[in-house]
Design an enzyme around this catalytic site. Structure first.
Site, short mmCIF file in Angstrom:
data_model
loop_
_atom_site.label_atom_id
_atom_site.label_comp_id
_atom_site.label_asym_id
_atom_site.label_seq_id
_atom_site.Cartn_x
_atom_site.Cartn_y
_atom_site.Cartn_z
N ASP A 57 0.84 -1.21 0.00
CA ASP A 57 0.00 0.00 0.00
C ASP A 57 0.88 1.26 0.00
OD1 ASP A 57 0.85 -0.19 2.62
OD2 ASP A 57 -1.15 -0.09 3.51
N SER A 58 2.21 1.06 -0.03
CA SER A 58 3.12 2.18 -0.29
C SER A 58 2.88 2.74 -1.69
CB SER A 58 4.58 1.75 -0.13
OG SER A 58 4.83 0.56 -0.87
N ASP A 96 -0.98 -6.17 -0.03
CA ASP A 96 -1.39 -5.51 1.22
C ASP A 96 -2.90 -5.34 1.26
OD1 ASP A 96 0.72 -5.01 2.96
OD2 ASP A 96 1.32 -3.16 1.92
N LYS A 126 -1.19 -9.47 3.02
CA LYS A 126 -0.44 -9.01 4.20
C LYS A 126 -1.32 -8.02 4.94
CE LYS A 126 3.28 -6.03 3.95
NZ LYS A 126 2.83 -4.87 4.74
N GLU A 128 -1.40 -5.49 8.78
CA GLU A 128 -0.60 -4.93 9.88
C GLU A 128 -1.27 -5.19 11.22
OE1 GLU A 128 0.00 -0.75 9.05
OE2 GLU A 128 0.93 -1.15 7.11
N GLU A 195 9.26 -4.00 10.57
CA GLU A 195 9.63 -2.69 10.01
C GLU A 195 10.17 -1.77 11.09
OE1 GLU A 195 6.78 -0.92 7.35
OE2 GLU A 195 7.87 0.97 7.27
O1 KIV Z 1 3.54 -1.09 1.64
C1 KIV Z 1 4.73 -1.44 1.70
O2 KIV Z 1 5.54 -1.14 0.82
C2 KIV Z 1 5.17 -2.23 2.84
C3 KIV Z 1 6.63 -2.45 2.99
C4 KIV Z 1 7.27 -1.22 3.49
C5 KIV Z 1 6.93 -3.61 3.83
O3 KIV Z 1 4.37 -2.64 3.62
#
Ligand code: KIV
Length: 277
Positions: A57-58, A96, A126, A128, A195
């Site tokens: 989600d980056s 994510d 994934k 969090e 992280e």
């Molecule tokens: O969204 C992302 O890029 C991440 C990484 C920083 C692990 O979760």
């Protein structure tokens, strides 16, 4: 693991699965993970031998230009994941679950994870969190969907933390992280992103659980490493934390190339006769 070379530079072209990652941890082979959000980059990264591609989600930061990952929606993530899946033959693709798509309750979370799996063809999700997401993790895994956990700095909670500084420096938070890692392992996660936590703590956690840990700003003692691809390739020019290593300076390379193109166009040096019909 087999060791035939099919793609240039790639030893072991067998499709990477969650089982492969488990074997890599057992054999002490570090896992290379990078983010991907589009077809073209995903194909390059996959061909270069990255084991895991994270549709992170980056994308909110590096693709959409937002300050945080909070605005990302499930539809956005599904679109990016569909693009990535089309470019990948070998890597495991993890997507994510974005903010708001799993925090409500386990049933909503499962519905989000099912959409990702059915609509994209990716291999895992994934999310969090620690103890607070264990029931959710169990529900998703119960439906047959592999889940990767994410502890330490969890950017979706930025407004709770108020800062992107290193997490778990204090013993109380470090202890909670140790417990969370065990809980996520027991809940069935196949891997864990750590992280921005102290390297010593990350190494300790990595040694204490059987599933692979993937570090970002968490030192060399993790079972693998992940970076945001745009950071690693020097495409982002305004984000320089110490955990990022630039493997290229593509922003400069692209700027030079584009300036040369503009110059050629201005001087009618492009296209040439050979480039014309
Ligand atoms: O969204 C992302 O890029 C991440 C990484 C920083 C692990 O979760």
């Amino acid at each position: 693991m087999s060791t035939q070379t099919v793609f240039p530079g790639v030893v072991n072209a067998r499709r990477v699965t969650t089982q492969t990652l488990q074997e890599m941890k057992a054999e002490g082979i570090p896992i290379a993970m990078l983010t991907a959000y589009d077809f073209t980059m995903a194909r390059i990264l996959d061909t270069a031998g990255v084991d895991v591609l994270l549709v992170g989600d980056s994308a909110s930061n590096v693709m959409a230009g937002h300050e945080t990952t909070v605005p990302m929606t499930l539809d956005h993530m599904i679109y990016h994941a569909q693009c990535v899946v089309r470019g990948v033959q070998r890597a495991l693709i993890v997507v994510d679950l974005p903010f708001g798509s799993y925090q409500g309750n386990a049933k909503e979370a499962l519905a989000s994870a099912i959409r990702v799996m059915k609509e994209t063809g990716a291999h895992a999700v994934k999310l969090e969190g620690g103890a607070n997401v264990v029931a959710t993790v169990e529900r998703i895994i119960g439906a047959g969907i592999p889940v990767m956990g994410h502890l330490g700095l969890t950017p979706q909670s930025i407004y709770k933390f108020g800062t992107y500084k290193v997490r778990a420096r204090e013993e109380e938070e470090a202890d909670q992280l140790r417990k969370d890692a065990r809980l996520l392992e027991e809940a069935g996660c196949f891997g864990l992103v750590l992280e921005k936590i102290p390297a010593e703590l990350a190494a300790e956690v990595s040694a204490s659980i059987q599933i692979p840990t993937i570090g970002i700003g968490a030192g060399v003692g993790c079972d693998g490493q992940v970076l945001v691809t745009h950071d690693a390739l020097g495409l982002t020019t305004d984000f320089n934390p110490r955990f990022v290593r630039h493997y290229a300076e593509l922003a400069g390379t692209i700027t030079d190339a584009v300036q040369a193109y503009v110059d050629d166009v201005r001087h009618r040096a492009f296209p040439s006769e050979d480039e014309s019909y």
